[in-house]
Write an enzyme that holds these catalytic residues in place. Structure first.
Site, PDB file in Angstrom:
ATOM      1  N   LYS A  62      -0.799  -4.588   8.808  1.00  0.00           N
ATOM      2  CA  LYS A  62       0.585  -4.276   8.434  1.00  0.00           C
ATOM      3  C   LYS A  62       1.179  -3.440   9.555  1.00  0.00           C
ATOM      4  O   LYS A  62       0.615  -2.413   9.931  1.00  0.00           O
ATOM      5  CB  LYS A  62       0.633  -3.523   7.112  1.00  0.00           C
ATOM      6  CG  LYS A  62       2.028  -3.234   6.590  1.00  0.00           C
ATOM      7  CD  LYS A  62       1.952  -2.627   5.190  1.00  0.00           C
ATOM      8  CE  LYS A  62       3.351  -2.399   4.623  1.00  0.00           C
ATOM      9  NZ  LYS A  62       4.060  -1.287   5.306  1.00  0.00           N
TER      10      LYS A  62
ATOM     11  N   ASN B 225       8.392  -6.812   4.419  1.00  0.00           N
ATOM     12  CA  ASN B 225       8.336  -5.531   3.716  1.00  0.00           C
ATOM     13  C   ASN B 225       9.508  -4.666   4.165  1.00  0.00           C
ATOM     14  O   ASN B 225       9.965  -4.767   5.301  1.00  0.00           O
ATOM     15  CB  ASN B 225       6.998  -4.846   4.006  1.00  0.00           C
ATOM     16  CG  ASN B 225       6.883  -3.465   3.393  1.00  0.00           C
ATOM     17  OD1 ASN B 225       6.560  -2.501   4.072  1.00  0.00           O
ATOM     18  ND2 ASN B 225       7.140  -3.356   2.116  1.00  0.00           N
TER      19      ASN B 225
ATOM     20  N   VAL C 158       0.626   5.607  -0.581  1.00  0.00           N
ATOM     21  CA  VAL C 158      -0.197   6.793  -0.787  1.00  0.00           C
ATOM     22  C   VAL C 158       0.047   7.349  -2.187  1.00  0.00           C
ATOM     23  O   VAL C 158       1.181   7.517  -2.615  1.00  0.00           O
ATOM     24  CB  VAL C 158       0.134   7.869   0.269  1.00  0.00           C
ATOM     25  CG1 VAL C 158      -0.595   9.170  -0.031  1.00  0.00           C
ATOM     26  CG2 VAL C 158      -0.233   7.365   1.658  1.00  0.00           C
TER      27      VAL C 158
ATOM     28  N   CYS D 298       2.007   3.092   9.484  1.00  0.00           N
ATOM     29  CA  CYS D 298       2.320   4.388   8.876  1.00  0.00           C
ATOM     30  C   CYS D 298       2.924   5.324   9.911  1.00  0.00           C
ATOM     31  O   CYS D 298       2.304   5.600  10.946  1.00  0.00           O
ATOM     32  CB  CYS D 298       1.074   5.026   8.271  1.00  0.00           C
ATOM     33  SG  CYS D 298       1.406   6.635   7.503  1.00  0.00           S
TER      34      CYS D 298
ATOM     35  N   HIS E 119       6.961  -4.505   8.294  1.00  0.00           N
ATOM     36  CA  HIS E 119       8.003  -3.612   7.772  1.00  0.00           C
ATOM     37  C   HIS E 119       9.134  -3.634   8.796  1.00  0.00           C
ATOM     38  O   HIS E 119       8.937  -3.259   9.949  1.00  0.00           O
ATOM     39  CB  HIS E 119       7.463  -2.200   7.595  1.00  0.00           C
ATOM     40  CG  HIS E 119       8.433  -1.267   6.951  1.00  0.00           C
ATOM     41  ND1 HIS E 119       8.084  -0.465   5.888  1.00  0.00           N
ATOM     42  CD2 HIS E 119       9.734  -0.998   7.204  1.00  0.00           C
ATOM     43  CE1 HIS E 119       9.137   0.250   5.509  1.00  0.00           C
ATOM     44  NE2 HIS E 119      10.150  -0.060   6.312  1.00  0.00           N
TER      45      HIS E 119
ATOM     46  N   PRO F 279       0.849  -1.197   0.000  1.00  0.00           N
ATOM     47  CA  PRO F 279       0.000   0.000   0.000  1.00  0.00           C
ATOM     48  C   PRO F 279       0.879   1.239   0.000  1.00  0.00           C
ATOM     49  O   PRO F 279       1.770   1.381   0.839  1.00  0.00           O
ATOM     50  CB  PRO F 279      -0.786  -0.128   1.307  1.00  0.00           C
ATOM     51  CG  PRO F 279       0.089  -0.965   2.190  1.00  0.00           C
ATOM     52  CD  PRO F 279       0.814  -1.909   1.286  1.00  0.00           C
TER      53      PRO F 279
ATOM     54  N   ALA G 196       7.429  -2.067  -2.111  1.00  0.00           N
ATOM     55  CA  ALA G 196       6.919  -0.700  -2.197  1.00  0.00           C
ATOM     56  C   ALA G 196       7.739   0.093  -3.203  1.00  0.00           C
ATOM     57  O   ALA G 196       7.414   0.143  -4.377  1.00  0.00           O
ATOM     58  CB  ALA G 196       6.935  -0.049  -0.815  1.00  0.00           C
ATOM     59  N   ARG G 197       8.846   0.692  -2.755  1.00  0.00           N
ATOM     60  CA  ARG G 197       9.594   1.590  -3.638  1.00  0.00           C
ATOM     61  C   ARG G 197      10.140   0.901  -4.891  1.00  0.00           C
ATOM     62  O   ARG G 197      10.173   1.506  -5.966  1.00  0.00           O
ATOM     63  CB  ARG G 197      10.732   2.259  -2.860  1.00  0.00           C
ATOM     64  CG  ARG G 197      10.225   3.396  -1.978  1.00  0.00           C
ATOM     65  CD  ARG G 197      11.300   3.896  -1.045  1.00  0.00           C
ATOM     66  NE  ARG G 197      11.766   2.839  -0.164  1.00  0.00           N
ATOM     67  CZ  ARG G 197      13.046   2.500  -0.001  1.00  0.00           C
ATOM     68  NH1 ARG G 197      13.976   3.133  -0.659  1.00  0.00           N
ATOM     69  NH2 ARG G 197      13.380   1.537   0.822  1.00  0.00           N
TER      70      ARG G 197
END
Length: 390
Positions: free
Chosen positions: A151, A210, A16, A112, A179, A14, A237-238
């Site tokens: 997460k 992650n 943003v 987050c 993460h 996920p 992600a990235r």
């Protein structure tokens, strides 16, 4: 209950502004097994009305201002995980009931580290509130027909992290994504693979690793990430943000090909021009200073974006097809979907001028056109802002 297998999966994380429909579909097209949408806050989702969109073959969740907050399509129905930002069990359950027919599973964001999330008691703010975590997840597991996951980020002390994941696993969630950094650490900091490995040994449900994008530059690197984390499932992600073809077993595609593939999906599903541009800018993150990168920066409309990558004809044909579909709708249906009778592309045009985006720090950004010829001799907006900030 819907069945989702979280074992041995490659997953789009996920993100943003990244995890909108075109990017999710592109990741699936390239080989991802599951895709998470960007975090959507429970308050926002509960203001939305669910509207089947026969023009795009999607289901749209539209807020009172007419903005599409979440869009999905049957092509991803059994692959998309809805990530929710919440700190309240009642609201979480209401959102779960709202979207139960359109997604494969629900994930609660407990990792987050951004200020807007922490101040709202969401994301990583939940990591030190085990009672609230238990309440939210227990209610969701019991009252939703969808699989529930969460997460998290790790805590500074290993034992605290292990106690947390034991609690999470005990309430019946189907998997947990970890993460491997604390909420204070950032992407430049090393991942604590040792902690992820201990989590995997501690609980019996699938653990999704992650945070390893620094070591993943191609599909071949994914196996190294798995070994380092001791997990069978990996969330990117990235690495996927910069080039989603990282999911391809046959290797990375050139960025220009990725951009064209992405644009076609953005066109097909009438994605906001500003969001489309943002995602394309991530592909070009290390090429912004090139001629192509500068063309991208100057583009403001979907047509201008398509012209950069020579897919204008695809846009033209898609618009003609869309116009034909809309012309067969009743005026009431057109109004419900946001299309006016006189201009098929009115929603897109409106988005280009007034489309607000929310940054990761909770700042609203607006793209506003300023015509200097019409304001000759007058004080410019920039100078007004400068005076105001003194």
């Amino acid at each position: 209950m819907t069945e989702v297998n979280y074992n041995k999966k490659l997953i789009l994380a996920p993100m943003v502004r990244i995890g909108t429909l075109p990017m999710r579909l592109l990741a699936l097209q390239y080989g991802a097994d599951l895709v998470y949408c960007e975090e959507i806050i429970d308050h926002k989702m509960l203001t939305c009305k669910r509207i089947p969109n026969s023009v795009l073959n999607t289901v749209d969740y539209i807020d009172p201002s007419g903005r599409c907050v979440f869009r999905t399509t049957p092509a991803e129905r059994h692959k998309v995980v809805f990530q929710m930002g919440t700190c309240d069990a009642d609201r979480a359950v209401r959102v779960a009931q709202l979207i139960k027919d359109d997604v494969a599973a629900i994930d609660v964001n407990m990792g987050c580290p951004k200020e807007f999330s922490l101040k709202g008691g969401m994301g990583a703010a939940l990591l030190t509130q085990p009672d609230k975590i238990k309440q939210i997840l227990t209610r969701l597991v019991k009252e939703s027909s969808l699989p529930i996951t969460c997460k998290i980020r790790i805590l500074p002390k290993l034992e605290d992290t292990l106690d947390l994941v034991r609690l999470i696993a005990s309430v019946g969630v189907r998997a947990v994504a970890v993460h491997g950094r604390t909420k204070e650490e950032r992407s430049r900091d090393p991942v604590h693979y040792d902690v992820i490995r201990e989590v995997t040994k501690t609980i019996s449900i699938p653990v999704i690793a992650n945070g390893g994008s620094l070591m993943v530059t191609s599909h071949d690197d994914i196996e190294s990430f798995k070994v380092a984390a001791g997990c069978q499932s990996i969330m990117l992600a990235r690495a996927a943000q910069w080039n989603p073809s990282v999911f391809r077993k046959d290797g990375l595609l050139p960025i220009d090909q990725v951009a064209q593939d992405y644009l076609k999906l953005a066109i097909e599903y009438d994605n906001y021009a500003s969001n489309t541009k943002y995602c394309l800018a991530q592909f070009m993150h290390d090429r912004v200073e090139t001629d192509l990168g500068q063309q991208l920066m100057k583009a403001r409309t979907m047509k201008e974006l398509c012209d950069v990558w020579k897919v204008g004809s695809y846009l033209h044909e898609a618009e003609k097809k869309r116009e034909q579909i809309i012309s067969n709708l009743s005026l009431q249906q057109q109004k419900l979907l946001g299309y006016s009778q006189c201009s098929v592309h009115a929603p897109t045009a409106k988005r280009v001028r007034l489309d607000p985006e929310i940054t990761e720090d909770g700042v609203y950004e607006f793209h506003i056109q300023y015509n200097s010829k019409e304001n000759k001799g007058k004080q410019t907006p920039k100078s007004i802002l400068h005076e105001w900030t003194k």
